[in-house]
Scaffold this motif. Structure first.
Motif, short mmCIF file in Angstrom:
data_model
loop_
_atom_site.label_atom_id
_atom_site.label_comp_id
_atom_site.label_asym_id
_atom_site.label_seq_id
_atom_site.Cartn_x
_atom_site.Cartn_y
_atom_site.Cartn_z
N ALA A 15 0.81 -1.06 -0.09
CA ALA A 15 -0.13 0.06 -0.07
C ALA A 15 0.84 1.33 0.03
O ALA A 15 0.74 2.27 -0.65
CB ALA A 15 -1.00 -0.07 1.27
N VAL A 16 2.10 1.32 1.01
CA VAL A 16 2.78 2.42 0.81
C VAL A 16 3.46 2.62 -0.41
O VAL A 16 3.69 3.67 -0.82
CB VAL A 16 3.43 2.39 2.11
CG1 VAL A 16 4.50 3.49 2.27
CG2 VAL A 16 2.90 2.36 3.43
N ALA A 17 4.34 1.56 -0.74
CA ALA A 17 5.16 1.52 -1.72
C ALA A 17 4.54 1.96 -3.20
O ALA A 17 5.27 2.45 -4.00
CB ALA A 17 6.03 0.23 -1.94
N LEU A 18 3.32 1.63 -3.41
CA LEU A 18 2.41 1.98 -4.68
C LEU A 18 1.63 3.26 -4.58
O LEU A 18 1.13 3.66 -5.38
CB LEU A 18 1.64 0.90 -5.13
CG LEU A 18 2.58 -0.54 -5.25
CD1 LEU A 18 1.75 -1.55 -5.80
CD2 LEU A 18 3.80 -0.24 -6.17
N HIS A 19 1.40 3.95 -3.07
CA HIS A 19 0.57 4.76 -3.09
C HIS A 19 1.42 6.17 -3.65
O HIS A 19 2.48 6.44 -3.51
CB HIS A 19 0.24 4.89 -1.56
CG HIS A 19 -0.63 6.24 -1.30
ND1 HIS A 19 -1.91 5.95 -1.93
CD2 HIS A 19 -0.57 7.28 -0.65
CE1 HIS A 19 -2.50 7.28 -1.44
NE2 HIS A 19 -1.75 7.90 -0.60
N GLN A 20 0.37 6.80 -4.28
CA GLN A 20 0.53 8.19 -5.00
C GLN A 20 1.83 8.31 -5.89
O GLN A 20 2.71 8.99 -6.04
CB GLN A 20 0.84 9.21 -3.73
CG GLN A 20 -0.27 9.73 -2.88
CD GLN A 20 -0.09 10.60 -1.87
OE1 GLN A 20 1.01 10.99 -1.43
NE2 GLN A 20 -1.27 11.16 -1.44
N VAL A 21 2.09 7.34 -6.66
CA VAL A 21 2.93 6.79 -7.44
C VAL A 21 2.36 7.30 -8.66
O VAL A 21 1.23 7.06 -9.09
CB VAL A 21 3.59 5.55 -7.80
CG1 VAL A 21 4.61 5.24 -9.03
CG2 VAL A 21 4.24 5.07 -6.46
N GLU A 22 3.06 8.34 -9.63
CA GLU A 22 2.63 8.82 -10.78
C GLU A 22 2.23 7.65 -11.77
O GLU A 22 3.30 6.63 -11.73
CB GLU A 22 3.54 9.73 -11.69
CG GLU A 22 3.65 10.99 -10.61
CD GLU A 22 4.67 12.10 -11.71
OE1 GLU A 22 5.26 11.68 -12.74
OE2 GLU A 22 5.02 12.96 -10.83
N GLU A 23 1.25 7.64 -12.74
CA GLU A 23 1.22 6.50 -13.64
C GLU A 23 1.97 6.10 -14.37
O GLU A 23 2.22 4.75 -14.66
CB GLU A 23 -0.19 7.08 -14.57
CG GLU A 23 -0.82 5.92 -15.63
CD GLU A 23 -1.83 6.38 -16.20
OE1 GLU A 23 -1.98 5.87 -17.34
OE2 GLU A 23 -2.77 7.16 -15.69
N ALA A 24 2.97 6.95 -15.01
CA ALA A 24 4.06 6.74 -15.72
C ALA A 24 5.08 5.85 -14.89
O ALA A 24 5.93 5.18 -15.68
CB ALA A 24 4.77 7.89 -16.45
N ASP A 25 5.26 5.77 -13.74
CA ASP A 25 5.94 4.94 -12.78
C ASP A 25 5.47 3.93 -12.00
O ASP A 25 6.14 3.46 -11.39
CB ASP A 25 6.61 6.13 -11.65
CG ASP A 25 7.56 7.28 -12.29
OD1 ASP A 25 7.88 6.89 -13.31
OD2 ASP A 25 7.45 8.18 -11.57
N SER A 26 4.11 3.73 -12.26
CA SER A 26 3.76 2.46 -11.37
C SER A 26 4.09 1.11 -11.87
O SER A 26 4.41 0.40 -10.99
CB SER A 26 2.20 2.53 -11.88
OG SER A 26 1.93 2.43 -13.28
#
Length: 502
Positions: free
Chosen positions: A396-407
């Motif tokens: 949840a933390v590692a993938l939260h608020q990551v820009e779509e290009a960086d997901s």
């Protein structure tokens, strides 16, 4: 693993029905079969370790390479595999991965000595690094409708979660009733079957427009750097920490990893954009993802030897003895998913790490003549109940608020961190364990059952060290993960993926 949503669906010129009807679900079956093969391959050889070691005359210090050769190369090349899938076509890379995985599995299963086995396992890891991100990305281009996509990802996550348990049981059964070699050879017909299915039911996708190079120097330096460190650990088990053959690979590994960071800072299209781990919450989650598997992967290794060499379990019984672990993780992960939006990740992850400490300290009390029900089962359950909050919180933390290009890169980085942590940790704890056994034998000459007692002592020492890594994760989580519960509701609603090797 790559998880970039793709809005443009892939054309299906060669097979007209690919994007509609039941063909999509046949494609899911093929993708899930490949994912199951990749996931269970991290655990299916666990039970076979003592038999392969004996047949191929592998030393105690080198046995860990049967696990680390796979996880190290897999983790080191995951990011590159995701980029190749995006730019060369997910279906193409998926099929290349299947062919390579089938060949590498045959090479490892037919190995006549340790180096051949380790080379085969490393090649398996390399092609798994192509397969895993391509498989996940194919779901995005195959299932574009929201409800169908949710069902598809739920199946995929279930396969990932259950693969560890299936691997332990299958590994035990194959080792007991066929040969340890079949824990590797079984992948070849499965991969060929998946390849035939991929040709027939998976539609060709449209590769993303290529915007730059592949950062091959970054992939090479990070992989060789990690290999150097693990090799240095294995040399330390045989020759000590001050021997030149230990110091040189360790030093080279550190230099190569430093070079990797420098490359990522200056290259136009970095394998790992440093802005992703640079955010404090994500950095904390990724650091925890490195620390936690150090203890967890090593626990599988040492318990496998304890069950079979000390307790005298058959391979199948040893596999069954591990089952409380994945079952406990599945239960605790489900509970954590419900609590995460209310409590946030920090208290849940701290509690999970504390349970891991208690579980490994319990395991560290193993003695000669102890029973599974008293000395192992309670510890397994404590660790498993702690792993659920840790894995769910890390994701949840590692993938939260990551820009779509960086997901996709962020998701791959989380999985890579877990694989690398497990590989390096297994090598380190194996080195410590081997030295502890040697010291015990030297200090207790002539006592009854010396070999068995020395082995148990070495496992206990490794479990104590593993508990230390769990404990080290607690301040990392407490100080670096600061997001409030309401900021993670979106992340908590995402599907939970139990990482490879659990």
């Amino acid at each position: 693993m790559r998880e970039n949503p793709v809005t443009q669906t892939a054309p299906a010129v060669d097979v007209p029905e690919k994007q509609s009807g039941s063909a999509r679900w046949w494609a899911l079956g093929v993708i899930a079969l490949a994912q199951l093969m990749v996931v269970l391959d991290a655990t299916i050889v666990t039970i076979a370790l003592p038999f392969a070691q004996r047949d191929l005359h592998i030393s105690d210090s080198n046995t860990q390479w049967m696990l680390t050769a796979y996880t190290l190369i897999f983790g080191g090349l995951l990011l590159l595999g995701g980029r190749l899938a995006d730019y060369m076509g997910r279906r193409t890379i998926f099929m290349v991965g299947l062919v390579g995985f089938a060949a590498a599995s045959a090479l490892a299963g037919l190995a006549q000595n340790g180096p051949q086995l380790f080379a085969g396992r490393g090649l398996q890891g390399a092609f798994a690094a192509l397969l895993a991100p391509a498989a996940l990305s194919l779901l995005s281009v195959t299932f574009t409708e929201a409800k169908e996509r949710a069902r598809a990802f739920a199946v995929f996550a279930g396969i990932s979660a259950g693969g560890a348990a299936i691997g332990l049981i299958a590994g035990g059964a194959l080792t007991e009733y066929a040969s340890w070699r079949w824990t590797l050879l079984v992948n070849t017909p499965i991969a060929i079957l998946a390849l035939i299915g991929a040709v027939g039911v998976i539609a060709k996708d449209v590769p993303l427009p290529r915007t730059g190079g592949y950062d091959v120097p970054g992939a090479i330096t990070v992989t060789l750097g990690l290999i150097g460190i693990v090799f240095g650990f294995s040399r330390a088990a045989e020759h000590g920490w001050t021997d030149i053959t230990t110091i040189l690979p360790l030093g080279a590994g550190v230099v190569l990893l430093a070079a990797f960071v420098a490359i990522e800072r200056w290259v136009a299209n970095p394998l790992l954009p440093l802005r992703i781990p640079g955010e404090i919450n994500r950095g904390g989650a990724l650091l925890a993802a490195l620390l936690i598997p150090i203890a967890m992967f090593a626990m599988f290794l040492f318990l496998s030897f304890y069950f079979q060499n000390v307790l005298g379990y058959s391979p199948l019984k040893a596999g069954i003895a591990f089952l409380p672990f994945p079952v406990g993780i599945a239960i605790s992960a489900g509970v954590t998913s419900a609590l995460l939006p209310k409590l946030g990740p920090r208290p849940l992850m701290v509690a999970g790490a504390a349970l891991g400490v208690l579980g490994l300290l319990w395991l560290a009390q193993l003695g000669f003549g102890d029973s599974y029900a008293v000395s192992v089962l309670p510890a397994q359950l404590l660790i498993a109940l702690g792993m659920g909050p840790l894995f769910v919180g890390m994701q949840a933390v590692a993938l939260h608020q990551v820009e779509e290009a960086d997901s996709g890169v962020a998701s791959a980085l989380l999985n890579a961190a877990q694989q690398v942590g497990g590989a390096v940790g297994t090598a380190l704890l194996t080195t410590i364990s081997v030295q502890a056994a040697k010291d015990y034998v030297a200090a207790h000459p002539g006592i009854d059952d010396l070999v068995a007692r020395a082995s148990i002592h070495s496992y206990d020492v490794a479990f104590y060290v593993g508990a230390g890594f769990f404990a080290a994760a607690i301040p990392v989580i407490a100080l670096m993960i600061r997001d409030k519960p309401e900021n993670l509701i979106e992340g908590a609603e995402d599907e939970v993926k139990i990482p490879v090797g659990v």
